[in-house]
Structures are given as C-alpha cells and as structure tokens.
Design an enzyme around this catalytic site. Structure first.
Site, PDB file in Angstrom:
ATOM      1  N   GLY A  23      53.874  38.232  36.642  1.00  0.00           N
ATOM      2  CA  GLY A  23      55.302  38.355  36.359  1.00  0.00           C
ATOM      3  C   GLY A  23      55.550  39.563  35.485  1.00  0.00           C
ATOM      4  O   GLY A  23      54.618  40.313  35.182  1.00  0.00           O
ATOM      5  N   SER A  24      56.803  39.727  35.042  1.00  0.00           N
ATOM      6  CA  SER A  24      57.162  40.875  34.212  1.00  0.00           C
ATOM      7  C   SER A  24      56.780  40.614  32.757  1.00  0.00           C
ATOM      8  O   SER A  24      56.276  39.533  32.416  1.00  0.00           O
ATOM      9  CB  SER A  24      58.679  41.104  34.294  1.00  0.00           C
ATOM     10  OG  SER A  24      59.334  40.012  33.654  1.00  0.00           O
ATOM     11  N   GLU A  97      46.231  40.166  30.224  1.00  0.00           N
ATOM     12  CA  GLU A  97      46.545  41.591  30.400  1.00  0.00           C
ATOM     13  C   GLU A  97      45.610  42.238  31.430  1.00  0.00           C
ATOM     14  O   GLU A  97      45.071  43.330  31.208  1.00  0.00           O
ATOM     15  CB  GLU A  97      46.463  42.330  29.054  1.00  0.00           C
ATOM     16  CG  GLU A  97      47.351  41.753  27.972  1.00  0.00           C
ATOM     17  CD  GLU A  97      48.856  41.956  28.207  1.00  0.00           C
ATOM     18  OE1 GLU A  97      49.235  42.609  29.200  1.00  0.00           O
ATOM     19  OE2 GLU A  97      49.629  41.423  27.405  1.00  0.00           O
ATOM     20  N   CYS A 185      66.579  41.949  35.778  1.00  0.00           N
ATOM     21  CA  CYS A 185      66.634  41.519  37.175  1.00  0.00           C
ATOM     22  C   CYS A 185      66.717  42.775  38.056  1.00  0.00           C
ATOM     23  O   CYS A 185      66.853  43.888  37.545  1.00  0.00           O
ATOM     24  CB  CYS A 185      67.846  40.624  37.411  1.00  0.00           C
ATOM     25  SG  CYS A 185      69.395  41.521  37.262  1.00  0.00           S
ATOM     26  N   CYS A 188      69.997  45.075  37.591  1.00  0.00           N
ATOM     27  CA  CYS A 188      70.051  45.727  36.278  1.00  0.00           C
ATOM     28  C   CYS A 188      68.907  46.727  36.122  1.00  0.00           C
ATOM     29  O   CYS A 188      69.049  47.752  35.450  1.00  0.00           O
ATOM     30  CB  CYS A 188      70.044  44.685  35.157  1.00  0.00           C
ATOM     31  SG  CYS A 188      71.545  43.654  35.157  1.00  0.00           S
TER      32      CYS A 188
HETATM   33  P1  ADP Z   1      54.345  37.541  28.638  1.00  0.00           P
HETATM   34  O1  ADP Z   1      52.884  37.269  28.362  1.00  0.00           O
HETATM   35  O2  ADP Z   1      54.712  37.307  30.071  1.00  0.00           O
HETATM   36  O3  ADP Z   1      54.778  38.921  28.175  1.00  0.00           O
HETATM   37  P2  ADP Z   1      54.773  35.575  26.577  1.00  0.00           P
HETATM   38  O4  ADP Z   1      54.115  34.336  27.071  1.00  0.00           O
HETATM   39  O5  ADP Z   1      54.023  36.380  25.558  1.00  0.00           O
HETATM   40  O6  ADP Z   1      55.212  36.486  27.804  1.00  0.00           O
HETATM   41  O7  ADP Z   1      56.175  35.223  25.893  1.00  0.00           O
HETATM   42  C1  ADP Z   1      57.167  34.420  26.488  1.00  0.00           C
HETATM   43  C2  ADP Z   1      58.212  34.154  25.401  1.00  0.00           C
HETATM   44  O8  ADP Z   1      58.909  35.377  25.137  1.00  0.00           O
HETATM   45  C3  ADP Z   1      59.331  33.197  25.761  1.00  0.00           C
HETATM   46  O9  ADP Z   1      58.971  31.850  25.567  1.00  0.00           O
HETATM   47  C4  ADP Z   1      60.436  33.606  24.783  1.00  0.00           C
HETATM   48  O10 ADP Z   1      60.269  32.968  23.542  1.00  0.00           O
HETATM   49  C5  ADP Z   1      60.164  35.081  24.535  1.00  0.00           C
HETATM   50  N1  ADP Z   1      61.130  36.008  25.159  1.00  0.00           N
HETATM   51  C6  ADP Z   1      61.583  37.162  24.571  1.00  0.00           C
HETATM   52  N2  ADP Z   1      62.411  37.833  25.410  1.00  0.00           N
HETATM   53  C7  ADP Z   1      62.506  37.110  26.555  1.00  0.00           C
HETATM   54  C8  ADP Z   1      63.206  37.293  27.805  1.00  0.00           C
HETATM   55  N3  ADP Z   1      63.960  38.358  28.031  1.00  0.00           N
HETATM   56  N4  ADP Z   1      63.059  36.362  28.748  1.00  0.00           N
HETATM   57  C9  ADP Z   1      62.288  35.255  28.508  1.00  0.00           C
HETATM   58  N5  ADP Z   1      61.603  35.041  27.375  1.00  0.00           N
HETATM   59  C10 ADP Z   1      61.689  35.944  26.389  1.00  0.00           C
HETATM   60 MG    MG Z   2      51.330  38.462  27.701  1.00  0.00          MG
END
Ligand code: ADP
Ligand code: MG
Length: 209
Positions: A23-24, A97, A185, A188
């Site tokens: 995912g993003s 990562e 999205c 955007c």
């Molecule tokens: P990833 O590893 O995919 O980067 P993380 O698991 O580290 O994501 O973090 C997810 C958390 O980031 C969510 O539970 C929320 O608290 C926080 N968060 C901050 N910005 C956003 C966003 N734009 N959309 C969803 N969650 C977000």
């Molecule tokens: Mg992460």
C-alpha cells in the site's frame, strides 16, 4: 479466497509460504506487520524481524509505525544477510520496508518459504510517481497471500493508494515521511500541487475514531 490466513483453519497445512502487505505511505502496513508478528509470538513461534539498514528514520533497530507501535528488528544491508541470520530454527520471518531492498529479496523470500518459513513482507507497492517499486511486483506475484491496505487521502478523505511527494527531488528513494509525503487518492494525486491539504489532523482522527 483469503487475502491473509485469518483463522487457524485457514492456514495452509504445509509449512512455508509468503504473505505480502502492500500500500501507500501511512496505509497501515507496519501496523499490520506488527499485529501478525505479535500474534505469531503469542503462539510461541520463533519470530525474526528484519529491515533495511538504510531506514533509520524512527529508530536504529525497531520497526516503528506512525501510531508508535514498535517491535525489535535486525537492520540488514542486503537480503542475503536475512538468509544467514534467520537460521534453521525460525518459524516466521517479518521484513518491513521491502521496497528498499534489491530484486534478490524475491529469491531470498522464496528460499525461506521453500524451507518451511512463514515469510511476511511489508512494503510500498508504488514509488512517489506511482510506478511499481523495486522487488514488490515480483513479491506480489509469487506470494500465496496479498493484502493491499489503504491510507486516507489528506486532501479529500477518500481511500488513498498513492504517496505524493511534497518536496522537490527526483530521487526514487528519499527518506523522511510526514514532512516529505502525503497519502492521496488518484484524483488528488493527479491534481498535484494545484490541490492543498485540508484538515490533515482531522482526517487522521476520523480514520482512527
Ligand atoms: P505505513 O507502514 O503503511 O506507512 P503505519 O502502519 O506506520 O503505516 O501507520 C499507520 C497509521 O498512520 C494510522 O493508524 C494512523 O494513525 C496514521 N496516519 C497518519 N496519516 C494517515 C493517513 N493519511 N491515512 C491513514 N492513516 C494515517
Ligand atoms: Mg511502514
């Protein structure tokens, strides 16, 4: 069809398979990885966690999510090190990562799974231009279980699949998150700088609440 093995009965009977969480940025990949690894530990399985050594944004050793969950990991320079360090007695290998590793990660994950290890990989599926990122496409193709998680678009509140870069740089790898990228999205993301963030905090709270 399962996007991930959820119940005990859903797990394959044989040992060894590959799960990918993609995912993003901000989509909850690390959170989901930590959740699965924690459950494996509760089941008294031997768990090893790795991340690329270059990724020391939040902590030198821990894998840390944006909502501050964390789990101890071993930073490695290359996928080959994972094979050496995982050893013969590991039940579950977690890798965060994954996009920062080279293509050799695909073969390392295959070898681990072939040898009976449950391998759980998390990583960005697209770079900041929306192009497939590093070894992720091949990992997705070869995994038994694929989970795509979504963030919240900070511009409009829809589901976000893109990581929009808000600083000027054309390097594919640019570390730093909240200050360098936004979850967006498709519309955007395509609108680029012509659209601005509204209620960033609010949207994050809405998603959690
Ligand atoms: P990833 O590893 O995919 O980067 P993380 O698991 O580290 O994501 O973090 C997810 C958390 O980031 C969510 O539970 C929320 O608290 C926080 N968060 C901050 N910005 C956003 C966003 N734009 N959309 C969803 N969650 C977000
Ligand atoms: Mg992460």
């Amino acid at each position: 069809m399962f996007t991930e093995p959820r119940r005990h009965a859903d797990f394959p009977r044989h040992r060894g398979w590959l799960e990918v969480i993609c995912g993003s940025m901000f989509s909850g990949k690390t959170e989901e990885l930590i959740r699965r690894l924690t459950r494996a530990r509760i089941a008294r399985q031997r768990v090893e966690i790795f991340k690329p050594a270059l990724d020391t944004r939040y902590h030198a050793q821990d894998v840390v999510s944006h909502n501050q969950n964390s789990i101890r990991s071993t930073p490695v320079q290359s996928p080959a090190e994972i094979l050496l360090l995982a050893g013969g007695s590991t039940d579950v290998v977690g890798i965060d990562e994954a996009q920062f590793f080279d293509e050799s990660l695909v073969d390392v994950c295959r070898q681990l799974a072939d040898n009976g290890v449950r391998v759980i990989v998390a990583g960005l599926d697209m770079d900041y231009r929306g192009r497939p990122f590093g070894p992720l496409p091949a990992l997705l193709a070869t995994a038994e279980f694929v989970t795509k998680v979504h963030a919240v678009c900070v511009c409009c509140g829809e589901l976000a699949a893109y990581s929009y870069r808000i600083v000027a740089s054309e390097k594919q790898v640019l570390l730093g998150e909240t200050d360098s990228y936004e979850a967006r999205c498709r519309p955007c993301f395509l609108a680029g700088d012509s659209i601005k963030v509204v209620h960033k905090e609010q949207l994050t709270m809405n998603k959690e609440g």
